[in-house]
Design an enzyme around this catalytic site. Structure first.
Site, PDB file in Angstrom:
ATOM      1  N   GLY A 159      -1.475  -6.728  13.278  1.00  0.00           N
ATOM      2  CA  GLY A 159      -0.068  -7.024  13.031  1.00  0.00           C
ATOM      3  C   GLY A 159       0.831  -5.805  13.051  1.00  0.00           C
ATOM      4  O   GLY A 159       1.944  -5.844  12.510  1.00  0.00           O
ATOM      5  N   GLN A 160       0.378  -4.716  13.686  1.00  0.00           N
ATOM      6  CA  GLN A 160       1.210  -3.508  13.729  1.00  0.00           C
ATOM      7  C   GLN A 160       2.383  -3.717  14.687  1.00  0.00           C
ATOM      8  O   GLN A 160       2.190  -4.160  15.825  1.00  0.00           O
ATOM      9  CB  GLN A 160       0.363  -2.306  14.177  1.00  0.00           C
ATOM     10  CG  GLN A 160       1.126  -0.990  14.123  1.00  0.00           C
ATOM     11  CD  GLN A 160       0.235   0.221  14.423  1.00  0.00           C
ATOM     12  OE1 GLN A 160      -0.959   0.080  14.707  1.00  0.00           O
ATOM     13  NE2 GLN A 160       0.824   1.393  14.356  1.00  0.00           N
ATOM     14  N   ASP A 191      11.486   0.831   3.307  1.00  0.00           N
ATOM     15  CA  ASP A 191      11.447  -0.058   4.465  1.00  0.00           C
ATOM     16  C   ASP A 191      12.803  -0.746   4.614  1.00  0.00           C
ATOM     17  O   ASP A 191      13.423  -1.160   3.628  1.00  0.00           O
ATOM     18  CB  ASP A 191      10.343  -1.106   4.279  1.00  0.00           C
ATOM     19  CG  ASP A 191      10.001  -1.812   5.576  1.00  0.00           C
ATOM     20  OD1 ASP A 191       8.903  -1.581   6.111  1.00  0.00           O
ATOM     21  OD2 ASP A 191      10.838  -2.616   6.072  1.00  0.00           O
ATOM     22  N   ILE A 192      13.260  -0.876   5.866  1.00  0.00           N
ATOM     23  CA  ILE A 192      14.577  -1.461   6.133  1.00  0.00           C
ATOM     24  C   ILE A 192      14.605  -2.959   5.828  1.00  0.00           C
ATOM     25  O   ILE A 192      15.671  -3.531   5.595  1.00  0.00           O
ATOM     26  CB  ILE A 192      14.973  -1.173   7.599  1.00  0.00           C
ATOM     27  CG1 ILE A 192      16.482  -1.227   7.780  1.00  0.00           C
ATOM     28  CG2 ILE A 192      14.275  -2.105   8.578  1.00  0.00           C
ATOM     29  CD1 ILE A 192      16.954  -0.623   9.103  1.00  0.00           C
ATOM     30  N   HIS A 246       2.254   1.067   4.237  1.00  0.00           N
ATOM     31  CA  HIS A 246       3.186   0.349   3.368  1.00  0.00           C
ATOM     32  C   HIS A 246       2.712   0.501   1.926  1.00  0.00           C
ATOM     33  O   HIS A 246       1.514   0.399   1.647  1.00  0.00           O
ATOM     34  CB  HIS A 246       3.172  -1.152   3.683  1.00  0.00           C
ATOM     35  CG  HIS A 246       3.586  -1.524   5.064  1.00  0.00           C
ATOM     36  ND1 HIS A 246       4.835  -2.027   5.361  1.00  0.00           N
ATOM     37  CD2 HIS A 246       2.909  -1.488   6.239  1.00  0.00           C
ATOM     38  CE1 HIS A 246       4.907  -2.298   6.654  1.00  0.00           C
ATOM     39  NE2 HIS A 246       3.752  -1.986   7.216  1.00  0.00           N
ATOM     40  N   ASN A 284      -1.311  -1.618   8.725  1.00  0.00           N
ATOM     41  CA  ASN A 284      -1.543  -2.552   9.826  1.00  0.00           C
ATOM     42  C   ASN A 284      -1.941  -1.745  11.057  1.00  0.00           C
ATOM     43  O   ASN A 284      -1.263  -0.770  11.403  1.00  0.00           O
ATOM     44  CB  ASN A 284      -0.282  -3.363  10.109  1.00  0.00           C
ATOM     45  CG  ASN A 284       0.115  -4.256   8.950  1.00  0.00           C
ATOM     46  OD1 ASN A 284      -0.739  -4.825   8.273  1.00  0.00           O
ATOM     47  ND2 ASN A 284       1.402  -4.376   8.696  1.00  0.00           N
ATOM     48  N   HIS A 309       1.725   4.354   9.759  1.00  0.00           N
ATOM     49  CA  HIS A 309       2.457   4.253   8.495  1.00  0.00           C
ATOM     50  C   HIS A 309       1.665   3.430   7.498  1.00  0.00           C
ATOM     51  O   HIS A 309       0.987   2.478   7.869  1.00  0.00           O
ATOM     52  CB  HIS A 309       3.845   3.634   8.703  1.00  0.00           C
ATOM     53  CG  HIS A 309       3.825   2.321   9.414  1.00  0.00           C
ATOM     54  ND1 HIS A 309       3.705   2.222  10.777  1.00  0.00           N
ATOM     55  CD2 HIS A 309       3.890   1.048   8.956  1.00  0.00           C
ATOM     56  CE1 HIS A 309       3.714   0.948  11.134  1.00  0.00           C
ATOM     57  NE2 HIS A 309       3.811   0.214  10.058  1.00  0.00           N
TER      58      HIS A 309
HETATM   59  P1  5GP Z   1       4.253  -2.773  10.783  1.00  0.00           P
HETATM   60  O1  5GP Z   1       4.366  -4.239  11.061  1.00  0.00           O
HETATM   61  O2  5GP Z   1       4.228  -1.959  12.043  1.00  0.00           O
HETATM   62  O3  5GP Z   1       3.107  -2.435   9.849  1.00  0.00           O
HETATM   63  O4  5GP Z   1       5.530  -2.394   9.932  1.00  0.00           O
HETATM   64  C1  5GP Z   1       6.665  -1.773  10.462  1.00  0.00           C
HETATM   65  C2  5GP Z   1       7.665  -1.719   9.336  1.00  0.00           C
HETATM   66  O5  5GP Z   1       8.701  -0.835   9.715  1.00  0.00           O
HETATM   67  C3  5GP Z   1       8.348  -3.069   9.035  1.00  0.00           C
HETATM   68  O6  5GP Z   1       8.111  -3.407   7.677  1.00  0.00           O
HETATM   69  C4  5GP Z   1       9.809  -2.812   9.337  1.00  0.00           C
HETATM   70  O7  5GP Z   1      10.686  -3.472   8.435  1.00  0.00           O
HETATM   71  C5  5GP Z   1       9.922  -1.312   9.229  1.00  0.00           C
HETATM   72  N1  5GP Z   1      10.958  -0.727  10.062  1.00  0.00           N
HETATM   73  C6  5GP Z   1      11.145  -0.941  11.387  1.00  0.00           C
HETATM   74  N2  5GP Z   1      12.177  -0.213  11.837  1.00  0.00           N
HETATM   75  C7  5GP Z   1      12.648   0.489  10.785  1.00  0.00           C
HETATM   76  C8  5GP Z   1      13.723   1.433  10.643  1.00  0.00           C
HETATM   77  O8  5GP Z   1      14.450   1.779  11.570  1.00  0.00           O
HETATM   78  N3  5GP Z   1      13.910   1.948   9.395  1.00  0.00           N
HETATM   79  C9  5GP Z   1      13.122   1.606   8.336  1.00  0.00           C
HETATM   80  N4  5GP Z   1      13.399   2.161   7.159  1.00  0.00           N
HETATM   81  N5  5GP Z   1      12.095   0.726   8.441  1.00  0.00           N
HETATM   82  C10 5GP Z   1      11.870   0.178   9.656  1.00  0.00           C
END
Ligand code: 5GP
Ligand code: ZN
Length: 115
Positions: A95-96, A33-34, A104, A89, A102
């Site tokens: 909270g998506q 994750d970034i 985590h 999520n 994906h």
């Molecule tokens: P969500 O809130 O949708 O469950 O999580 C999305 C996740 O994607 C976040 O933890 C966010 O840091 C990660 N993320 C968003 N954009 C990028 C990206 O361009 N590269 C990577 N490696 N992670 C990303």
């Protein structure tokens, strides 16, 4: 739909956006994750675009099982020895933020930044 041209995770699958990959096969991709919340924070995604777990049906059951089964292998390979947490999520109330399914996987000693 196999790929959505506006989806950042489809762009990561296509190599159009760089990522720190930790696993790849014909069906799944895992990368760091970034913006990690935990010492180890990876995302496991299907390569084919599926916006959210709410869109999954019985035809996705095997893929979802393989996503989950990958978590212990990745954590072991990344040196996580004391347990880990898996989170998906789903939708606005879940909270998506990125609408490409994906999972985590968080590991490493607490306290973490979130969660
Ligand atoms: P969500 O809130 O949708 O469950 O999580 C999305 C996740 O994607 C976040 O933890 C966010 O840091 C990660 N993320 C968003 N954009 C990028 C990206 O361009 N590269 C990577 N490696 N992670 C990303
Ligand atoms: Zn996508």
């Amino acid at each position: 739909m196999t790929a959505d041209p506006n989806c950042i995770f489809c762009k990561i699958v296509a190599g159009q956006i760089p990522s720190k990959k930790v696993y790849e096969d014909g069906e799944l991709l895992a990368f760091h994750d970034i913006n990690p919340w935990a010492p180890v924070h990876v995302l496991v995604i299907p390569k084919a675009h599926l916006a959210t777990l709410a869109d999954a049906g019985p035809e996705h059951a095997a893929m979802l099982g393989r996503m989950l089964a990958l978590a212990p292998r990745l954590m072991s390979e990344l040196g996580v020895v004391n347990g880990f947490r898996t989170v998906i999520n789903t939708g606005p109330d879940g909270g998506q933020e990125v609408y490409h399914l994906h999972m985590h996987v968080f590991g490493g000693p607490r306290p973490w930044k979130r969660g």
